[in-house]
Enzyme design. Structure first.
Site, short mmCIF file in Angstrom:
data_model
loop_
_atom_site.label_atom_id
_atom_site.label_comp_id
_atom_site.label_asym_id
_atom_site.label_seq_id
_atom_site.Cartn_x
_atom_site.Cartn_y
_atom_site.Cartn_z
N HIS A 1 0.85 -1.18 0.00
CA HIS A 1 0.00 0.00 0.00
C HIS A 1 0.89 1.23 0.00
CE1 HIS A 1 -3.12 2.84 1.22
NE2 HIS A 1 -3.97 1.93 0.79
N ASP B 1 -7.99 -5.33 0.17
CA ASP B 1 -8.48 -6.05 -1.01
C ASP B 1 -8.17 -7.54 -0.95
OD1 ASP B 1 -9.52 -3.84 -2.31
OD2 ASP B 1 -7.50 -3.21 -2.82
N1 ACO Z 1 4.24 -7.59 -4.84
C1 ACO Z 1 5.59 -7.61 -5.00
N2 ACO Z 1 6.36 -6.52 -4.87
C2 ACO Z 1 5.76 -5.35 -4.56
C3 ACO Z 1 4.37 -5.27 -4.38
C4 ACO Z 1 3.59 -6.44 -4.52
N3 ACO Z 1 2.27 -6.43 -4.35
N4 ACO Z 1 4.03 -3.99 -4.07
C5 ACO Z 1 5.18 -3.31 -4.07
N5 ACO Z 1 6.23 -4.12 -4.36
C6 ACO Z 1 7.65 -3.74 -4.39
C7 ACO Z 1 7.96 -2.98 -5.68
O1 ACO Z 1 8.42 -3.83 -6.70
C8 ACO Z 1 9.02 -2.01 -5.21
O2 ACO Z 1 10.24 -2.71 -5.15
P1 ACO Z 1 11.64 -1.93 -5.46
O3 ACO Z 1 11.76 -0.87 -4.40
O4 ACO Z 1 12.66 -3.00 -5.36
O5 ACO Z 1 11.48 -1.35 -6.84
C9 ACO Z 1 8.63 -1.68 -3.77
O6 ACO Z 1 7.86 -2.82 -3.32
C10 ACO Z 1 7.80 -0.42 -3.64
O7 ACO Z 1 6.69 -0.50 -4.55
P2 ACO Z 1 6.05 0.75 -5.27
O8 ACO Z 1 5.30 0.30 -6.46
O9 ACO Z 1 7.10 1.82 -5.47
O10 ACO Z 1 5.06 1.27 -4.14
P3 ACO Z 1 3.83 2.20 -4.35
O11 ACO Z 1 3.59 2.86 -3.04
O12 ACO Z 1 4.02 3.09 -5.54
O13 ACO Z 1 2.65 1.18 -4.72
C11 ACO Z 1 0.81 -0.28 -4.63
C12 ACO Z 1 1.66 0.78 -3.88
C13 ACO Z 1 0.36 0.28 -6.00
C14 ACO Z 1 -0.44 -0.57 -3.81
C15 ACO Z 1 1.68 -1.56 -4.83
O14 ACO Z 1 2.05 -2.07 -3.56
C16 ACO Z 1 0.94 -2.63 -5.65
O15 ACO Z 1 0.99 -2.60 -6.86
N6 ACO Z 1 0.24 -3.59 -4.96
C17 ACO Z 1 -0.56 -4.59 -5.64
C18 ACO Z 1 -1.89 -3.98 -6.07
C19 ACO Z 1 -2.82 -3.74 -4.89
O16 ACO Z 1 -3.00 -4.61 -4.05
N7 ACO Z 1 -3.42 -2.53 -4.86
C20 ACO Z 1 -4.40 -2.18 -3.81
C21 ACO Z 1 -4.06 -0.90 -3.17
S1 ACO Z 1 -5.12 -0.62 -1.82
C22 ACO Z 1 -6.49 0.08 -2.44
O17 ACO Z 1 -6.57 0.66 -3.48
C23 ACO Z 1 -7.68 -0.06 -1.57
#
Ligand code: ACO
Length: 434
Positions: free
Chosen positions: A310, A368
């Site tokens: 998140h 979620d």
């Molecule tokens: N699985 C594996 N790796 C992940 C995940 C995941 N679900 N989420 C983040 N990471 C990793 C990224 O690859 C990144 O790694 P790095 O630093 O080595 O490049 C690091 O964690 C940070 O991730 P970001 O994408 O920069 O974090 P951001 O805050 O931009 O994204 C998000 C948050 C979009 C929710 C992300 O965690 C994601 O895509 N999760 C899966 C989708 C999801 O469950 N969304 C629901 C959000 S909650 C809602 O809307 C109610």
């Protein structure tokens, strides 16, 4: 409870020049450096794609402490609201700032109930869609179209019209959502029933059919109500910021909420519960979990564990804990003992919570992760999950929209950019182009 101005200042130094930036304090949460005059003073913009360090507005509605896993609506912890209240009470709280007295609650419930029907012409609007249309596509269109039906509540400068638009939106979203579902599955629309509470009415509109009696399960209705409370607001997330940005130009509230729905549709936001459920089905069996966890950790593989991570919560999402419990209640009410998806979900959560990659990156299950399994068990198809999210978030969107319109300092939202395109060049005749 206004933010305190100029209690401290920050110094910005570029080369041999320095500027003092006012620092403002909220009631809780990090202080903010006020850079609103920065361009005028320095000729520079700040650069923050994804707004990870930018407070876009001042708000008194919702507070999140992502490191501690805290979520407060108007100061009240989400756990207490979900445990003790109902969704319409939460709506009242978010809109008006205080919990209602018994009389205020009765009045509010009545106003919402009296606005549940949609204009009958809306029925024809629906028939313009293909039956296989995604219900979110229908929602974007139909909610935007409300502005063509309710001209008496689109004058945003009139507080009474703003209030009526807010009540209309909260009341009509379940009706439109249920219509989108019924149209999608080819069943006749079921009209709202005003003797049912908000969530029972929604379940009835979705699952009743004209040819037999449908009895709403109080356990399922309570669970759905809780799901709505958990999703009601989440401060300046992508869809809420979209609603605020659309509203900042003076667009009418129905159009603004339609914009919010469009943003929510994306898999990184509201579409994640649908994506999480698809992923659990794809994994299929706990034995395959290591393979998927390895893929999620692989930098060269775009796969992510859906329902994990998140932008704000770098600790357990407090809503996910309540959702997990609600999920078990729903499955037990429905007599579902061995759900293979739940087995995969429980094991995946266990594995990820003990894996260094997820621990280091602070990736915990978000709301979620369990909401998809719960909604599926209740009988909703995956395409409806985000629609239910939109239904619940409508009060947050409209509350934030109202707060913005009522803020005397409100201006049109207009971010700037770091331009890296071509510098000025002259037009080349087509014959001379290479
Ligand atoms: N699985 C594996 N790796 C992940 C995940 C995941 N679900 N989420 C983040 N990471 C990793 C990224 O690859 C990144 O790694 P790095 O630093 O080595 O490049 C690091 O964690 C940070 O991730 P970001 O994408 O920069 O974090 P951001 O805050 O931009 O994204 C998000 C948050 C979009 C929710 C992300 O965690 C994601 O895509 N999760 C899966 C989708 C999801 O469950 N969304 C629901 C959000 S909650 C809602 O809307 C109610």
């Amino acid at each position: 409870m206004d933010a305190t101005p100029n209690t401290a200042s920050a110094k910005l130094t570029v080369g041999d020049k320095s500027w003092d930036l006012p620092v403002r304090q909220g009631t809780i949460g990090p202080d903010v450096m006020d850079i609103s005059k920065l361009y005028g003073q320095t000729g520079m913009f700040t650069y923050d794609p994804g707004f990870t360090s930018t407070a876009s507005c001042e708000s008194q509605i919702t507070y999140i402490d992502g490191d501690e896993g805290v979520l407060l609506y108007r100061g009240y912890p989400i756990e207490q609201l979900a445990e003790n209240g109902d969704f319409l009470e939460t709506c009242y709280l978010l809109l008006y700032g205080e919990l209602p007295t018994a009389a205020q609650k009765a009045d509010f419930d009545l106003s919402v109930t009296r606005h549940t029907m949609v204009h009958d012409q809306m029925n024809r609007f629906f028939t313009g869609f293909r039956r296989d249309a995604h219900p979110m596509a229908i929602m974007v269109a139909c909610v935007g179209a409300l502005s063509a039906f309710y001209h008496d509540s689109t004058d945003i400068s009139d507080p009474q019209q703003r209030l009526i638009a807010s009540i209309r939106m909260i009341a009509k979203m379940p009706t439109l959502a249920a219509m989108a579902y019924k149209y999608h599955i080819g069943q006749p629309f079921v009209y709202p029933k005003n003797d049912l509470d908000y969530s029972s009415n929604f379940l009835n509109m979705c699952f009743a059919v004209p040819c037999e009696e449908y009895k709403v399960s109080p356990t399922l209705s309570k669970a759905l109500d809780k799901i709505f409370i958990l999703h009601a607001d989440h401060e300046q997330n992508a869809s809420t910021s979209t609603v605020r940005l659309a509203g900042s130009s003076g667009a009418n509230p129905f159009a603004c909420i339609a914009a919010g729905i469009a943003c929510l549709w994306g898999p990184a936001h509201g579409g994640a519960n649908e994506a999480a459920l698809k992923m659990l089905s794809e994994i299929g069996h706990p034995e395959r979990i290591p393979e998927f966890v390895n893929r999620a950790k692989d930098k060269n593989d775009p796969f992510r564990l859906m329902g994990f991570g998140h932008r704000v919560y770098k600790n357990y999402d407090p809503r996910a804990k309540i959702m997990q419990q609600t999920c078990h209640e729903v499955l037990s009410e429905l007599g579902i003992k061995d759900d293979p998806l739940l087995d995969v979900a429980v094991e995946l959560e266990r594995v990820a919570l003990h894996d260094d990659y997820f621990i280091e990156k602070k990736l915990y299950p978000n709301i979620d992760f369990y909401s998809g399994i719960t909604l599926k068990a209740m009988g909703f198809p995956t395409a409806m999950f985000t629609v239910l999210f939109a239904l619940a978030r409508t009060v947050g969107w409209i509350g934030q929209w109202k707060e913005m319109i009522e803020d005397p300092g409100q201006r049109i939202g207009r971010p700037r950019q770091l331009y890296t395109g071509a510098t000025r060049r002259d037009y080349v005749d087509m014959a001379k182009r290479k």
